[in-house]
Structure formats: structure tokens, C-alpha cells
Design an enzyme around this catalytic site. Structure first.
Site, mmCIF file in Angstrom:
data_model
loop_
_atom_site.group_PDB
_atom_site.id
_atom_site.type_symbol
_atom_site.label_atom_id
_atom_site.label_comp_id
_atom_site.label_asym_id
_atom_site.label_seq_id
_atom_site.Cartn_x
_atom_site.Cartn_y
_atom_site.Cartn_z
ATOM 1 N N GLU A 171 41.000 -1.194 -18.105
ATOM 2 C CA GLU A 171 41.278 -0.631 -17.074
ATOM 3 C C GLU A 171 39.957 -0.359 -15.978
ATOM 4 O O GLU A 171 39.622 0.609 -17.093
ATOM 5 C CB GLU A 171 41.512 0.868 -16.984
ATOM 6 C CG GLU A 171 42.363 1.146 -15.653
ATOM 7 C CD GLU A 171 43.100 2.346 -15.611
ATOM 8 O OE1 GLU A 171 43.874 2.613 -16.836
ATOM 9 O OE2 GLU A 171 43.750 2.866 -14.562
ATOM 10 N N HIS B 187 44.680 3.317 -21.229
ATOM 11 C CA HIS B 187 44.100 3.828 -20.449
ATOM 12 C C HIS B 187 42.174 3.956 -20.448
ATOM 13 O O HIS B 187 41.775 4.227 -21.270
ATOM 14 C CB HIS B 187 44.884 5.142 -19.994
ATOM 15 C CG HIS B 187 44.633 5.912 -18.965
ATOM 16 N ND1 HIS B 187 43.223 7.146 -19.131
ATOM 17 C CD2 HIS B 187 45.377 6.385 -18.127
ATOM 18 C CE1 HIS B 187 43.680 7.478 -17.595
ATOM 19 N NE2 HIS B 187 43.862 7.451 -16.861
ATOM 20 N N ASP C 293 51.323 2.314 -10.629
ATOM 21 C CA ASP C 293 50.971 3.248 -11.070
ATOM 22 C C ASP C 293 51.974 4.430 -10.643
ATOM 23 O O ASP C 293 51.379 4.754 -9.098
ATOM 24 C CB ASP C 293 49.876 3.293 -11.772
ATOM 25 C CG ASP C 293 50.018 4.592 -12.541
ATOM 26 O OD1 ASP C 293 50.901 5.508 -13.001
ATOM 27 O OD2 ASP C 293 48.713 4.903 -12.704
ATOM 28 N N GLU D 137 49.080 7.877 -21.338
ATOM 29 C CA GLU D 137 47.883 8.354 -20.944
ATOM 30 C C GLU D 137 47.619 9.478 -21.394
ATOM 31 O O GLU D 137 46.597 10.311 -21.854
ATOM 32 C CB GLU D 137 47.249 8.021 -19.697
ATOM 33 C CG GLU D 137 47.690 8.657 -18.581
ATOM 34 C CD GLU D 137 47.486 8.399 -17.002
ATOM 35 O OE1 GLU D 137 48.010 7.050 -16.447
ATOM 36 O OE2 GLU D 137 46.716 8.805 -16.443
HETATM 37 CA CA CA Z 1 48.094 6.475 -15.343
#
Ligand code: CA
Length: 379
Positions: free
Chosen positions: A332, A299, A197, A249
């Protein structure tokens, strides 16, 4: 049933060991905006808004609360449209939608508790009894021992049973990024799934250059390679790389995601139920993604309430895109210091060997510890 009160609890806690993503913004505190809705039936329920808590609190208290009192919480879609129409002239995306998200999650908690059913049973039912979680971490703390720090963290997750991890990258020096991912790959072996990320750190050419090396290291997806406004840049990166590109996100509502999906800008979209418009809107975003043959893997960065809402949502998502080996909707599971994730629920959400059970209790299934709310509440 009628809504009799809406309370936005603003929480804050100091982070003992500040950390940063590649953006260079150190997290020194963590905040949360927990929404409590009270009804005339005596039910008390909970929601969670993503982003700066004082802003969500202010929007809820000043704009949404007066409009919600007296309404039937089962009218979840009319309520969503009514709140959205109240703010659309100056808040088509961003914090106004995060604030709607917290309210929407609480409404689903009411409906579930009133009917004695878990939320996933009310939004289409569950495709799975447990969801696979991946550990998000690998922020930067001590730049002098970045690789060692990352390897230690990765081995810790592996020992806990996680089969997938997501690392932060984007140091402005792609050799350092690759060396860190390479060190982790070497330490955990080929069976561990690794994602990265960049928190939109790169230009398009930088993202493509580093992406080619990440492919060599067997990285599963490249999250937020470029800035979210640059949809054309996302298309360029996605087309140039063989690996999956993920993002979203910081996108909001079905309207925002429709633009991403129509442009085929990403291979995986990542709506956050606490930001993109709540469970109601995220179900629509997932349907748009499915119809576009693009994976939807949400997310999550919130409190125990947001995490629970995400798990119910994940349970209700089909595997996408249609193919023999689709991408399973992963949870996540953020691993940095967060008492709102670990302490707010009397029965915290935990994983076993990297899997989290889908909760079968009514509503979200979160019994909020009021002592924790009181401890961290900003007056
Ligand atoms: Ca992220």
C-alpha cells in the site's frame, strides 16, 4: 549489547489541502511517532507507531522505556511478551500495541545493523526482489467535482506507471460512489486493477448492494465495508459477494486476527506492522492467515520507517492462499501529502513503474534525516 535509551519523537505537520475519507473527518494535520533506540554499541535505530502520536509517545515514555533499558535487543520475542504483559490488563489492543509495534520495528533494525543484514534476511528471507505497489488516494476534497477529481488523480497514477489503485468510497449515496468508480474505470481501462475502501461506512445491506455493482466494474477487493467490531456482518458481506472482502487495519495482535480468520470473515487480512504488533507479531499473523487459506496484504500509512518495515515484511511473505493464481503481497503506497514518508529518509523510498525495490542495506535501510525530525518535532 544493551539498550541504553528509548526516545519517542512526536512529529506534526499542517496539511495545506485538507482531505477526508467517507468518514467525514478532515485531515488537517499529519502526525507520526518515530521511535529511536540507542544501544551501548553506538547503534542508533528507528521504529514507527501508527495512530495519534502523542498517545504512543506517552505509553513509550511512561511504561515501555523504563522496562527496556539494559535489555539485549536481540531478545526480540521475550521483549515483545514482556511489554505485552505489562499492559494487557488495560490494553489488549489499540494504541498500546501500536506503541509495542514501534519498539519491535526498531529492535529488528538493531539486529539487522549489528549483523550487517537487511531485516527481510532475518525474518525468513525474501521471496521477491521488488514488490508491486498500489496507489492509495482518491480522498474527497472538492465535492462539486468528485468524478473529475478522481479521474484526474487516476490518470496521474497511470502515467506514473502504477498498475493498481485504491479508491475511497462511502458517500451515503451509492449511486454517487458507483458513478465515481465507473468514471475512473472508463478513464483507466480494464488493465488497471482497482480496489475500493469504504473505511467501514456501510450497513450490511448497503455493503452487499454496492458490492454487487462493484463486481460489475471489475473491482478487485472491497475494503472495510462494515464496522470492524461487526465480525458477523463481515461474514454476511463476504458470503453474499463474489468479490474479495478485505479488512483488519484496525485489528491488533495474533489474538485479534485469529478471531477474524477463524470466522472466515474476510478474504484478505490487512495487518499494519506499525499497529498490529510490529514485524514479530505480523509474521505470526501472516502464518495464521496462510494456514487459514486467507490472503495477507498489509495496510501501510506511516513514515518512511514504517514503509521500509512493511517492504521487508512483504518481501518475506509467501503468496497466499494456495492456488494456481494466488494474491501477490502488494504494497500500500499512500499518495497524500506526507513529508514523513517523503523527506524523513535521506534516500526516499520510490517506485518505478509501480514496483518498489526490496532494500538490501543493513537493518531497515533507512538513514533518518535529523533535520526533518527537528523541523517537525513537538517539544
Ligand atoms: Ca484502509
Amino acid at each position: 549489547m544493551k539498550i541504553t535509551d528509548v526516545i519517542a519523537h512526536q512529529l506534526v505537520v499542517k496539511v495545506d489541502e485538507p482531505f477526508t475519507s467517507a468518514r467525514g473527518q478532515y485531515y488537517k494535520t499529519k502526525g507520526a511517532c518515530v521511535v529511536e533506540i540507542v544501544t551501548d554499541s553506538g547503534l542508533v535505530v528507528w521504529g514507527d507507531c501508527y495512530g495519534p502520536a502523542a498517545v504512543s509517545r506517552s505509553i513509550i515514555e511512561s511504561v515501555y522505556k523504563p522496562a527496556l533499558i539494559g535489555l539485549d535487543p536481540f531478545d526480540v520475542e521475550p521483549i515483545w511478551e514482556m511489554l505485552y504483559n505489562k499492559i494487557k490488563d488495560y490494553g489488549l489492543s489499540g494504541m498500546t500495541i501500536s506503541a509495542i509495534s514501534g519498539v519491535d520495528i526498531a529492535l529488528w533494525d538493531i539486529i539487522g545493523k549489528a549483523l550487517g543484514q537487511p531485516v527481510h534476511k532475518l525474518i525468513g528471507g525474501s521471496f521477491r526482489k521488488k514488490v508491486q505497489a498500489y496507489a492509495t488516494g482518491f480522498y474527497f476534497k472538492n465535492f462539486d467535482r468528485m468524478n473529475d477529481e478522481a479521474v484526474e488523480e487516476a490518470l496521474g497514477y497511470q502515467a506514473q506507471g502504477f498498475k493498481a489503485i485504491k479508491m475511497k468510497i462511502g458517500l451515503g449515496n451509492h449511486r454517487k460512489d458507483i458513478s465515481r468508480v465507473e468514471a475512473v474505470r472508463k478513464a483507466v481501462g480494464d488493465d488497471m486493477e482497482i480496489m475500493v475502501d469504504a473505511n467501514h461506512s456501510f450497513t450490511v445491506p448497503q455493503a452487499i448492494t454496492i458490492g454487487r455493482e462493484l463486481e460489475r466494474l471489475g473491482v478487485s477487493w472491497f475494503e472495510e465495508p462494515v464496522s470492524p467490531e461487526d465480525l458477523d456482518g463481515y461474514v454476511e458481506v463476504s458470503q453474499a459477494l463474489d468479490m474479495a472482502v478485505a479488512g483488519g487495519e484496525n485489528e491488533f495482535t495474533k489474538y485479534g486476527f485469529r478471531r477474524i480468520l477463524a470466522a472466515r470473515a474476510m478474504d484478505i487480512v490487512q495487518p499494519d506492522v506499525c499497529a498490529a504488533g510490529g514485524i514479530t507479531e505480523c509474521k505470526k499473523i501472516a502464518a495464521l492467515a496462510q494456514a487459514s487459506a486467507i490472503a495477507c496484504v498489509p495496510h501501510a500509512w506511516g513514515t518512511a520507517i514504517g514503509l521500509a518495515a512493511t517492504i521487508h515484511y512483504l518481501a518475506s511473505l509467501p503468496e497466499t492462499p494456495m492456488c494456481l493464481f494466488p494474491i501477490s503481497p502488494l504494497l500500500e503506497y499512500e499518495q497524500t501529502f506526507n513529508p514523513f514518508r517523503d523527506q524523513l529518509a535521506k534516500e526516499p523510498i520510490t517506485h518505478k513503474d509501480g514496483y518498489v525495490d526490496v532494500c538490501e542495506r543493513p537493518g531497515l535501510g533507512v538513514d533518518v534525516d535529523r533535520a526533518i525530525l527537528d523541523k517537525y518535532r513537538v517539544k
